[in-house]
Scaffold this motif. Structure first.
Motif, mmCIF file in Angstrom:
data_model
loop_
_atom_site.group_PDB
_atom_site.id
_atom_site.type_symbol
_atom_site.label_atom_id
_atom_site.label_comp_id
_atom_site.label_asym_id
_atom_site.label_seq_id
_atom_site.Cartn_x
_atom_site.Cartn_y
_atom_site.Cartn_z
ATOM 1 N N LEU A 26 0.836 -1.201 0.000
ATOM 2 C CA LEU A 26 0.000 0.000 0.000
ATOM 3 C C LEU A 26 0.874 1.256 0.000
ATOM 4 C CD1 LEU A 26 -2.696 1.454 0.164
ATOM 5 C CD2 LEU A 26 -2.682 1.096 2.652
ATOM 6 N N GLU A 27 1.965 1.233 0.743
ATOM 7 C CA GLU A 27 2.882 2.375 0.770
ATOM 8 C C GLU A 27 3.411 2.671 -0.633
ATOM 9 O OE1 GLU A 27 5.962 1.543 3.565
ATOM 10 O OE2 GLU A 27 4.739 2.046 5.317
ATOM 11 N N GLN A 28 3.790 1.620 -1.362
ATOM 12 C CA GLN A 28 4.354 1.814 -2.689
ATOM 13 C C GLN A 28 3.330 2.344 -3.693
ATOM 14 O OE1 GLN A 28 7.818 1.518 -3.491
ATOM 15 N NE2 GLN A 28 7.541 1.727 -1.295
ATOM 16 N N CYS A 29 2.066 2.096 -3.421
ATOM 17 C CA CYS A 29 1.026 2.654 -4.286
ATOM 18 C C CYS A 29 0.787 4.128 -3.932
ATOM 19 C CB CYS A 29 -0.263 1.853 -4.145
ATOM 20 S SG CYS A 29 -1.579 2.415 -5.245
ATOM 21 N N LEU A 30 0.612 4.420 -2.649
ATOM 22 C CA LEU A 30 0.327 5.783 -2.214
ATOM 23 C C LEU A 30 1.460 6.755 -2.538
ATOM 24 C CD1 LEU A 30 -1.388 5.238 1.268
ATOM 25 C CD2 LEU A 30 -2.379 6.454 -0.684
ATOM 26 N N VAL A 31 2.690 6.253 -2.503
ATOM 27 C CA VAL A 31 3.826 7.146 -2.718
ATOM 28 C C VAL A 31 3.839 7.719 -4.130
ATOM 29 C CG1 VAL A 31 5.566 5.519 -3.583
ATOM 30 C CG2 VAL A 31 6.267 7.372 -2.065
ATOM 31 N N ASN A 32 3.091 7.110 -5.037
ATOM 32 C CA ASN A 32 3.025 7.600 -6.419
ATOM 33 C C ASN A 32 2.020 8.733 -6.587
ATOM 34 O OD1 ASN A 32 4.958 5.823 -7.645
ATOM 35 N ND2 ASN A 32 3.473 4.170 -7.444
ATOM 36 N N HIS A 33 1.271 9.035 -5.537
ATOM 37 C CA HIS A 33 0.319 10.148 -5.637
ATOM 38 C C HIS A 33 1.110 11.460 -5.676
ATOM 39 C CE1 HIS A 33 -2.901 12.947 -4.836
ATOM 40 N NE2 HIS A 33 -3.790 11.971 -4.935
ATOM 41 N N PRO A 34 0.850 12.321 -6.640
ATOM 42 C CA PRO A 34 1.666 13.536 -6.801
ATOM 43 C C PRO A 34 1.564 14.525 -5.644
ATOM 44 C CG PRO A 34 -0.262 13.576 -8.245
ATOM 45 C CD PRO A 34 -0.191 12.197 -7.679
ATOM 46 N N ASP A 35 0.523 14.434 -4.840
ATOM 47 C CA ASP A 35 0.335 15.399 -3.753
ATOM 48 C C ASP A 35 0.784 14.878 -2.389
ATOM 49 O OD1 ASP A 35 -0.701 17.218 -5.518
ATOM 50 O OD2 ASP A 35 -2.784 16.630 -5.170
ATOM 51 N N ILE A 36 1.362 13.672 -2.348
ATOM 52 C CA ILE A 36 1.814 13.100 -1.077
ATOM 53 C C ILE A 36 3.329 13.246 -0.964
ATOM 54 C CG2 ILE A 36 2.062 10.973 0.261
ATOM 55 C CD1 ILE A 36 -0.644 10.088 -0.753
ATOM 56 N N ASN A 37 3.772 13.909 0.101
ATOM 57 C CA ASN A 37 5.215 14.086 0.337
ATOM 58 C C ASN A 37 5.803 12.949 1.167
ATOM 59 O OD1 ASN A 37 5.750 16.363 -1.121
ATOM 60 N ND2 ASN A 37 5.711 17.781 0.615
ATOM 61 N N ASP A 38 5.117 12.589 2.220
ATOM 62 C CA ASP A 38 5.585 11.527 3.122
ATOM 63 C C ASP A 38 4.405 10.674 3.520
ATOM 64 O OD1 ASP A 38 8.371 11.772 3.512
ATOM 65 O OD2 ASP A 38 8.076 13.527 4.793
ATOM 66 N N LEU A 39 4.674 9.424 3.877
ATOM 67 C CA LEU A 39 3.597 8.574 4.359
ATOM 68 C C LEU A 39 4.155 7.342 5.034
ATOM 69 C CD1 LEU A 39 2.256 5.894 2.154
ATOM 70 C CD2 LEU A 39 3.696 7.530 0.983
ATOM 71 N N THR A 40 3.325 6.716 5.824
ATOM 72 C CA THR A 40 3.629 5.383 6.327
ATOM 73 C C THR A 40 2.317 4.663 6.560
ATOM 74 O OG1 THR A 40 5.076 4.181 7.853
ATOM 75 C CG2 THR A 40 3.609 5.809 8.827
ATOM 76 N N VAL A 41 2.384 3.342 6.557
ATOM 77 C CA VAL A 41 1.193 2.511 6.734
ATOM 78 C C VAL A 41 1.417 1.584 7.922
ATOM 79 C CG1 VAL A 41 -0.278 0.734 5.697
ATOM 80 C CG2 VAL A 41 0.595 2.614 4.283
ATOM 81 N N ILE A 42 0.431 1.521 8.804
ATOM 82 C CA ILE A 42 0.496 0.625 9.960
ATOM 83 C C ILE A 42 -0.649 -0.380 9.881
ATOM 84 C CG2 ILE A 42 1.584 2.387 11.427
ATOM 85 C CD1 ILE A 42 -1.207 2.771 12.744
ATOM 86 N N SER A 43 -0.578 -1.415 10.698
ATOM 87 C CA SER A 43 -1.678 -2.375 10.790
ATOM 88 C C SER A 43 -2.317 -2.274 12.169
ATOM 89 C CB SER A 43 -1.168 -3.798 10.546
ATOM 90 O OG SER A 43 -0.180 -4.147 11.491
ATOM 91 N N VAL A 44 -3.640 -2.421 12.200
ATOM 92 C CA VAL A 44 -4.386 -2.329 13.462
ATOM 93 C C VAL A 44 -5.377 -3.492 13.534
ATOM 94 C CG1 VAL A 44 -4.157 0.183 13.569
ATOM 95 C CG2 VAL A 44 -6.173 -0.840 12.463
ATOM 96 N N ASN A 45 -5.795 -3.812 14.749
ATOM 97 C CA ASN A 45 -6.809 -4.850 14.937
ATOM 98 C C ASN A 45 -8.166 -4.343 14.459
ATOM 99 O OD1 ASN A 45 -4.938 -6.593 16.113
ATOM 100 N ND2 ASN A 45 -5.263 -5.723 18.145
#
Length: 510
Positions: A420-439
């Motif tokens: 998911l991180e590798q997909c979101l990082v291609n969005h032109p308006d996103i500078n930084d991101l991270t993805v976590i998992s939750v219950n």
């Protein structure tokens, strides 16, 4: 290649008559340990500035004599002997480096600990290791039952006071010692830690140093900024490499993007070692102040394709991406040319290292968990699992697909946050991101994304979800996307996922 190697080693004075002579003398004078590196360098480049900490400078001759003096003081005051277990919990400063060399000179085993460990985590490590001493920065409370010594203190005996004490420290010569252990603690901030220790045999340093020297052309440069903590494997490797090169080492106690950019610009720093989040921060602060950089070395965490492309486009062919493990150090190197054609690659295995991919217990030619084997690994010549899921192309380039232990099962499907991180990082308006998992009560587990948007954008959670829908499978869709001002960062420079998980549960209650 041989001529290039000889020229590089001659440039840094190691492959000269004096260099070879002092190397042999170092084994007789101080032993085969980290102090031998400093012994050789202070003989070859005595007046060269070794450390610049906030414009407080110390040359190699002084660094060596003060570290020797400190070793004698520690032997007298603390009765530190060969093979005792000494922990160091300190940020990047000159006293920390002097302590590191002094303890190595005494032949004690060194344990570099994360300065952000909790009292419980530290106690767990103490139960497993049984330290003889802990040397720590004064702001770090040592709440466990072990002898401790602060690096500085206005009233108590400290490393600083021992350094300043001119009284004869030791009646007799220090014993020459060989092959003490240097252990780096990993994953200390998550609660799941492991220790990777290696002794100071020459092969543990020579082969990786040679790879860096040749692939990164490091003999050309003499000003290096260490942004990562020295207690981290990446940081201690850079320190050793810098001493071998005879470079001036620039350090600060804590990473601050504005201060780093200003320092690079003021001193025309040529080389910087840092993790991708740090690189993103300084690129966002001021590309103009980074123009002197000729070699940017990233590692320690995955780097986004957009950050790779932006760095190369704005600063030129200066970016090198390193992949390594605590057990083996440097394993793969991606050069600027590699990253131009394959911006998501981890690079190719360094010479002397074997790699294979394992899938369900069988070797796979294309994708699986990465296993490595090399002579300088702490595991000897045994295969070691890295825990990383990796893909390989026909040109022997390796690509990260995520961590094996990050996989979650969401609604019966195997899901990796990295995808998911590798997909979101291609969005032109996103500078930084991270993805976590939750219950999640319905699906068992779900993904949650935290993103930092570029300035003057009008994206919302809904518009980002709509953008994602045609690109990923339904089971990969995040449960929530939170838009935040800045990703929290650990002292090492990685995203503080623990803090984000706590923030998710706080926000989900609202």
């Amino acid at each position: 290649m041989m001529i290039k190697t000889i020229k590089a080693l001659y440039t840094i004075k190691l492959l000269t008559f004096k260099g070879i002579f002092y190397l042999l003398m170092s084994f007789r004078s101080v032993g085969m340990n980290l102090m031998a590196l400093l012994y050789v360098r202070q003989k070859l480049s005595p007046d060269q500035i070794a450390i610049n900490e906030n414009d407080n400078c110390i040359n190699y001759r002084t660094l060596y004599t003060q570290s020797q003096h400190l070793a004698k003081k520690l032997a007298a005051h603390c009765d530190i002997k060969p093979h005792q277990k000494i922990a160091i919990m300190a940020s990047n400063h000159t006293i920390m480096i002097q302590t590191l060399f002094a303890i190595a000179r005494l032949g004690a085993d060194i344990y570099l600990l994360n300065t952000e460990l909790s009292a419980k985590q530290l106690q767990n490590i103490q139960d497993a290791v049984k330290f003889d001493w802990i040397i720590h920065d004064p702001q770090i409370p040592i709440l466990i039952d072990v002898k401790s010594l602060p690096t500085d203190h206005p009233e108590q005996i400290s490393i600083y006071s021992l350094l300043k004490d001119k009284m004869p420290p030791y009646s007799g010569n220090l014993k020459v010692t060989h092959f003490n252990k240097l252990t780096v603690l990993t994953s200390g901030t998550t609660g799941r830690f492991k220790m990777a220790g290696r002794n100071s045999k020459a092969q543990n340093f020579i082969s990786p140093f040679y790879q860096l020297l040749m692939k990164l052309n490091l003999s050309k440069y003499n000003r290096i900024y260490i942004a990562t903590p020295i207690y981290h494997g990446f940081g201690i490797a850079t320190l050793c490499m810098s001493v071998l090169l005879g470079a001036t080492i620039f350090i600060n106690k804590r990473f601050d993007a504005a201060k780093v950019c200003q320092l690079i610009n003021k001193h025309n720093i040529e080389v910087i070692t840092l993790v991708p989040l740090m690189l993103s921060r300084i690129m966002n602060y001021s590309v103009t102040q980074l123009r002197s950089l000729r070699c940017i070395i990233t590692g320690g965490a995955p780097i986004a394709v957009t950050l790779v492309q932006r760095t190369i486009n704005q600063l030129g062919k200066v970016l090198f991406n390193l992949y390594g493990t605590s057990e083996a150090g440097i394993c793969l190197i991606a050069t600027p040319d590699d990253l131009i054609t394959h911006p998501s690659t981890l690079g190719k295995p360094v010479k002397g290292l074997s790699a294979k991919l394992m899938n369900n217990g069988k070797e796979d030619a294309i994708k699986g968990e990465l296993y490595i084997k090399c002579a300088w690994s702490t595991q000897g010549k045994n295969w070691t699992a890295t825990g990383d899921i990796v893909q390989k192309d026909s040109a022997n380039n390796y690509y990260l697909n995520g961590r094996a232990d990050d996989m979650i099962v969401s609604g019966g499907e195997n899901v990796y946050p990295y995808e998911l991180e590798q997909c979101l990082v291609n969005h032109p308006d996103i500078n930084d991101l991270t993805v976590i998992s939750v219950n999640d009560e319905e699906f068992g587990q779900r993904l949650v994304a935290f993103v930092v948007l570029a300035a003057h954008t009008e994206q919302t959670e809904d518009t980002l979800i709509d953008w994602l829908k045609p690109q990923i499978a339904r089971y990969q869709m995040p449960k929530k996307i939170y838009i935040i001002d800045e990703l929290p960062m650990t002292h090492i420079g990685k995203v503080d996922r623990k803090q984000l998980i706590n923030r998710y549960y706080e926000l989900s209650k609202i």
